[in-house]
Design an enzyme around this catalytic site. Structure first.
Site, short mmCIF file in Angstrom:
data_model
loop_
_atom_site.label_atom_id
_atom_site.label_comp_id
_atom_site.label_asym_id
_atom_site.label_seq_id
_atom_site.Cartn_x
_atom_site.Cartn_y
_atom_site.Cartn_z
N HIS A 164 37.16 38.27 36.46
CA HIS A 164 38.22 38.40 37.47
C HIS A 164 38.54 37.10 38.19
O HIS A 164 39.66 36.90 38.63
CB HIS A 164 37.84 39.48 38.49
CG HIS A 164 36.46 39.33 39.06
ND1 HIS A 164 35.34 39.56 38.31
CD2 HIS A 164 36.04 38.93 40.28
CE1 HIS A 164 34.27 39.34 39.07
NE2 HIS A 164 34.66 38.96 40.26
N ALA A 170 23.48 42.50 52.29
CA ALA A 170 24.69 41.81 52.73
C ALA A 170 25.36 42.51 53.92
O ALA A 170 25.86 41.86 54.83
CB ALA A 170 25.67 41.70 51.57
N ASP A 193 19.42 44.56 48.85
CA ASP A 193 20.52 43.61 48.92
C ASP A 193 21.21 43.93 50.24
O ASP A 193 21.93 44.93 50.38
CB ASP A 193 21.48 43.77 47.74
CG ASP A 193 22.70 42.86 47.87
OD1 ASP A 193 22.98 42.40 48.98
OD2 ASP A 193 23.38 42.63 46.85
N LYS A 199 28.43 37.88 55.24
CA LYS A 199 28.97 39.17 55.68
C LYS A 199 28.36 39.49 57.04
O LYS A 199 28.84 39.01 58.06
CB LYS A 199 28.63 40.25 54.65
CG LYS A 199 29.47 40.18 53.38
CD LYS A 199 28.87 39.30 52.34
CE LYS A 199 29.54 39.42 51.00
NZ LYS A 199 29.09 38.37 50.08
N TYR A 240 15.66 16.68 57.72
CA TYR A 240 15.46 17.13 56.35
C TYR A 240 14.36 18.20 56.28
O TYR A 240 14.53 19.24 55.65
CB TYR A 240 15.08 15.94 55.45
CG TYR A 240 15.01 16.31 53.99
CD1 TYR A 240 16.12 16.15 53.16
CD2 TYR A 240 13.83 16.84 53.44
CE1 TYR A 240 16.06 16.50 51.83
CE2 TYR A 240 13.77 17.19 52.10
CZ TYR A 240 14.89 17.02 51.30
OH TYR A 240 14.84 17.37 49.99
N PHE A 244 25.98 44.65 42.72
CA PHE A 244 27.20 43.87 42.91
C PHE A 244 27.40 42.99 41.67
O PHE A 244 26.46 42.71 40.94
CB PHE A 244 27.10 43.02 44.18
CG PHE A 244 28.37 42.27 44.45
CD1 PHE A 244 29.54 42.94 44.76
CD2 PHE A 244 28.42 40.88 44.37
CE1 PHE A 244 30.72 42.25 44.97
CE2 PHE A 244 29.59 40.18 44.59
CZ PHE A 244 30.75 40.87 44.89
N ASP A 245 28.64 42.53 41.45
CA ASP A 245 28.93 41.85 40.18
C ASP A 245 28.11 40.57 39.95
O ASP A 245 27.64 40.33 38.86
CB ASP A 245 30.44 41.59 40.00
CG ASP A 245 31.06 40.74 41.10
OD1 ASP A 245 30.39 40.53 42.12
OD2 ASP A 245 32.20 40.30 40.95
N1 F0G Z 1 25.60 41.28 47.20
C1 F0G Z 1 26.64 41.97 47.67
C2 F0G Z 1 26.49 43.41 48.01
C3 F0G Z 1 27.86 41.33 47.85
O1 F0G Z 1 28.90 42.03 48.32
C4 F0G Z 1 27.97 39.95 47.52
C5 F0G Z 1 29.21 39.24 47.69
C6 F0G Z 1 26.85 39.28 47.04
C7 F0G Z 1 25.68 39.99 46.91
C8 F0G Z 1 26.88 37.83 46.66
O2 F0G Z 1 26.94 37.04 47.80
O3 F0G Z 1 29.15 35.87 47.71
O4 F0G Z 1 27.31 35.10 49.21
O5 F0G Z 1 27.14 34.78 46.78
N2 F0G Z 1 30.29 39.81 47.88
C9 F0G Z 1 31.56 39.19 48.14
C10 F0G Z 1 32.63 40.24 48.16
C11 F0G Z 1 31.90 38.03 47.28
O6 F0G Z 1 33.80 39.88 48.21
O7 F0G Z 1 32.30 41.42 48.17
P1 F0G Z 1 27.68 35.63 47.87
#
Ligand code: F0G
Length: 458
Positions: A449, A216, A214, A257, A71, A123-124
């Site tokens: 979406h 990713a 960010d 990613k 833990y 990102f969304d």
């Molecule tokens: N930032 C970026 C640039 C992303 O592409 C994503 C996720 C996230 C943050 C959020 O991360 O999914 O681990 O919570 N992108 C995925 C996509 C979902 O399909 O582009 P997450």
């Protein structure tokens, strides 16, 4: 040799279930014409996302067995911390279960109502988390990013004049941080140059505002810098990544990613004060500070993934294999966003479906047709994801681009899978007038979406 081969052999295989067009028409109708709602086993080639869908290596699977599930203070955490710090270089390494958890934690910790968060293009989920904190997410991409045919090598760059104007207007009191997304996913998987990052850093310094990445897809961004930016050809991806992060005060990362994780994320910070606030929130909703909602085995796999993703042979293959899809589609005349992204190729929905109006969602309609005709699942990044209706007048504001993203999972599909995709899209393009428009039956207010329901227009 010209041919870039997959730098791996396949040791475990997962069968794909074949389906017919007639079957798929039923599946998509039952799913309310929303590809997010179909069963994955009804998909032939799944290019919905490159997130969490990568194949782990033998080393990662071996790491899974090494996972320490204690833990508190698990050995796996310290491996994870070391692997992250070796690239990111920040003082505090806080694991989370995925990227949006990192976003939520940082927003809760440091964003106040009325704040403004400028970025190259959020990102969304990032935008949604910022807005959930009653702050404003402001996208300031360079003008070239709005033109799908423009070949600017770093279309992920932020518009520095616009950023400066934003910082001047709102000041450090209302801008808790600037967020640069590498690569810029919503803008087409386009990289940010080191020069642009450095200039952003300088502006942030001038206005006393922290810079957060960010991250990713930081490794793909680093490789694009190596390929395209003067002075980096002889540097390793790891050195370039280190330099990118050295310009930042912190980073959020979805490790699904560029860490080859099926799950995982991180918040990496220099500020002791921010880190303490994030850790407090982490304990409240995610888990203790040395696992953050992950299993110890996940932390092991992520630590190893973070090393593997920076291997030059892998990145060469990764960028070349994505460009392969783009190049062949382009040769068929299919309208695409250019240059091709690192993790994805983006079809231009409006140009592909010229006969479909914005209200009838050309990109989304194209993604549905791709599923019906060839069993390909892709993701609209356009009118459905970003369209906003004025509550007073009912008029829609549509995003500058209505794209359909073919996101390529890491180390999963072979070249013949991609040849099938290319051939199928080419055929559909030649019959593009047969793509039917759609309209909303149900549109949830947040992140529509994922769960929206549609119907074909007559
Ligand atoms: N930032 C970026 C640039 C992303 O592409 C994503 C996720 C996230 C943050 C959020 O991360 O999914 O681990 O919570 N992108 C995925 C996509 C979902 O399909 O582009 P997450």
């Amino acid at each position: 040799m010209k041919t870039v081969i997959e730098p791996f052999r396949i040791k475990v295989v997962e069968p794909i279930r074949m389906t017919t067009e007639e079957e798929r028409q039923v599946f998509i109708r039952e799913a309310g014409y929303n590809p997010f709602r179909i069963r994955a086993e009804h998909v032939l080639i799944d290019l919905l996302t490159d997130s969490g869908t990568g194949a782990m290596s033998t080393r990662q699977w071996a790491g899974i067995m090494e996972g320490d599930e204690s833990y508190a203070g698990a050995r796996s955490y310290f491996r994870f911390e070391e692997a992250v710090r070796a690239v990111f270089g920040h003082r505090h390494v806080i694991p989370t279960h995925q990227g949006r958890a990192s976003e939520r934690l940082l927003c809760r910790a440091v964003v106040k109502p009325g704040d403004v968060i400028p970025g190259n293009t959020h990102f969304d989920t990032t935008r949604a988390n910022i807005e959930d904190s009653h702050a404003e997410a402001v996208d300031l991409p360079i003008a070239e990013a709005r033109d799908p045919g423009n070949l600017h090598p770093f279309k992920g760059n932020i518009d520095l004049d616009a950023l400066e104007a934003c910082l001047r207007t709102h000041g450090r009191e209302r801008v808790p941080f600037v967020l640069i997304t590498v690569t810029n996913n919503s803008g087409g998987g386009q990289p940010v140059s080191m020069a642009n990052l450095r200039a952003t850093r300088a502006l942030c310094d001038r206005y006393g505002v922290p810079l957060v990445l960010d991250a990713a897809r930081f490794a793909e961004n680093a490789y694009f810098i190596k390929l395209r930016e003067d002075g980096y050809a002889d540097r390793t991806p790891r050195e370039i990544a280190r330099e990118m992060f050295s310009l930042s005060d912190g980073a959020l990362m979805s490790m699904k990613k560029d860490a080859f994780g099926n799950i995982g994320g991180v918040v990496s910070l220099n500020s002791d004060e921010w880190a303490e606030r994030v850790r407090t929130l982490l304990i409240l909703t995610e888990g203790f500070v040395t696992y953050g909602g992950l299993a110890g085995r996940d932390l092991e796999a992520l630590a190893i993934g973070l090393e593997e993703v920076l291997e030059e042979e892998y990145l060469r293959y990764r960028i070349a294999s994505t460009a392969y899809v783009g190049r062949h589609l382009e040769a068929c005349g299919v309208p695409l966003l250019k240059p091709f992204g690192g993790h994805a190729v983006y079809l231009d929905g409006r140009a592909f479906c010229e006969h479909i109006s914005n209200e009838n969602l050309p990109g989304w309609s194209l993604s549905v047709a791709l599923y019906e005709r060839i069993g390909l699942r892709a993701c609209e990044i356009g009118n459905v994801m970003f369209g906003r209706q004025d509550p007073a007048t009912g008029t829609w504001r549509w995003p500058p681009l209505d794209l359909v993203r073919l996101a390529i999972p890491r180390r999963v599909y072979t070249q013949s899978h991609m040849d099938y995709v290319i051939e199928g899209i080419d055929e559909l393009y030649r019959q593009r007038r047969t793509v039917r428009g759609l309209r909303f039956v149900h549109r949830p207010p947040v992140l529509p979406h994922f769960t929206a329901v549609f119907e074909p227009v007559a």
